[in-house]
Design an enzyme around this catalytic site. Structure first.
Site, PDB file in Angstrom:
ATOM      1  CB  SER A   1      -5.364   6.732   2.078  1.00  0.00           C
ATOM      2  OG  SER A   1      -3.968   6.928   2.296  1.00  0.00           O
TER       3      SER A   1
ATOM      4  CG  ASP B   1       6.366  -2.814   5.385  1.00  0.00           C
ATOM      5  OD1 ASP B   1       6.382  -3.987   5.823  1.00  0.00           O
ATOM      6  OD2 ASP B   1       5.390  -2.338   4.780  1.00  0.00           O
TER       7      ASP B   1
END
Length: 400
Positions: free
Chosen positions: A129, A256
């Protein structure tokens, strides 16, 4: 008193028998007193607001922005803490893009890579992004030798905030320093746009893709062994725990942990990557609500939106073991992601994979509820590393 009332009635031009004069007589009191009260209230409100604004400005001037990215109150990290011997202050609201690049380029002198050392041939790996990731060659040494690197390029056009965030990520890698089980920063190009971050290239790719390849009926491919054994699972796991312990020493956690965020070399050296959440903890002191992680890898406290810490990484490490034992199968295959919290609250566990031995199962059961831990006591990283070393010494080459 009687003379005053009479004078008032005379001024109002009414007779002594006129009852309306009683109302008119108090009309001025009814209007003037509330008006005075409202005026006093507005003056006090203005004084309070002025004092509040002055205090906020004083705090901003005294603290400023430390380094390139905003720091959490608990850390006070600066370039001096990173080993540069001087502090750099770049107030975002009072600088231009040119002065920001000039200041940070000077602070990152030792990391600067001349752009002419980077090859013009780029292989796109990922289009994110805010940045695009390429694989390319970097020519260093005398004579210049090509070295495969990963190039993260900030997308253009980029505003001042995007540039500051990108530079902050470079600062974060610099603060972390080197660890054999973390992807290393090789350098950067920050003297002008476009901005580049040069990272170590782990050409074999991520662990999840490696596990999927192990499902094929092949022993080796391109010189890499694809016949994974349980002992090698412990070997990879111990390296991941070592990287997590390194982060914990810096009061950070990964957030994560999953096979998709681990890179593998030909000798099965594991490199933990995907440090975006750790960067958020470094800059903000907590995780933002915008960074999403697949629900089935999250600990129950993360699903309940409670403060995250290293215990969440240990929970996710249990999921990682399941991924490795099953050669990349998704956890809780029978549970929809939106129902995973309810599933865990009912203390339901995953079925034991057919390839999971009793030795591994006994260790996994101590990790979390996913394997049947009924004590709610999660071991710490030091305990897990000791277990991994012990199993590595005595484990055979049982295939998973």
């Amino acid at each position: 008193m009687g003379d005053e009332k009479g004078m008032t009635r005379k001024l109002l031009e009414c007779s002594l028998s006129d009852k309306l004069c009683v109302v008119q007589e108090h009309q001025y009191e009814i209007i003037i007193i509330p008006t005075l009260l409202v005026g006093v209230f507005l003056i006090l409100l203005g004084v309070i607001l002025w004092l509040f604004i002055r205090e906020q400005r004083a705090q901003q001037q005294s603290s400023g922005l430390r380094g390139i990215a905003p720091m959490p109150p608990s850390r006070s990290l600066s370039w001096e803490a990173a080993g540069h011997g001087e502090s750099v202050f770049v107030p975002l609201k009072e600088t231009s893009l040119e002065s920001l690049l000039q200041t940070t380029t000077h602070a990152l002198t030792k990391l600067q890579v001349p752009r002419e050392q980077l090859s013009d041939i780029l292989e796109k790996i990922y289009n994110g992004s805010y940045a695009t990731i390429y694989r390319t060659k970097m020519y260093t040494g005398d004579p210049a030798k090509p070295k495969s690197v990963v190039l993260k390029a900030l997308k253009e056009p980029a505003g001042l905030q995007e540039v500051q965030d990108f530079l902050g990520r470079i600062q974060f890698y610099q603060y972390l320093g080197k660890h054999k089980n973390l992807v290393q920063l090789e350098g950067c190009c920050t003297e002008e746009l476009p901005l580049y971050m040069v990272l170590e290239d782990v050409a074999q790719g991520d662990l999840l893709s490696f596990l999927w390849t192990c499902r094929r009926d092949v022993m080796t491919m391109e010189g890499l062994l694809y016949d994974l054994t349980e002992k090698q699972v412990y070997y990879i796991g111990k390296q991941v725990l070592s990287a997590l312990a390194f982060l914990q020493d810096k009061q950070l956690f990964h957030g994560d942990v999953a096979a998709r965020n681990i890179l593998i070399q030909c000798d099965l050296t594991a490199k933990l990557c995907g440090l975006g959440l750790a960067y958020e903890v470094y800059t903000q002191g907590a995780l933002s609500s915008t960074h999403t992680v697949p629900l089935k890898w999250l600990a129950p406290e993360r699903l309940l939106l409670r403060p995250a810490d290293i215990r969440g990484d240990i929970w996710s490490f249990g999921i990682l073991l399941y991924e490795m034992v099953t050669l990349g199968a998704p956890p809780y295959p029978e549970v929809p992601p939106t129902n995973i919290l309810q599933h865990l609250q009912r203390r339901k566990i995953m079925k034991r994979p057919s390839s999971c031995t009793h030795t591994m199962l006994s260790m996994c059961e101590r990790l979390s509820l996913i394997w049947g831990n009924t004590t709610d006591k999660v071991p710490d990283l030091e305990e897990l590393i000791i277990w991994m070393r012990r199993y590595l010494k005595h484990e055979n080459q049982h295939k998973v």
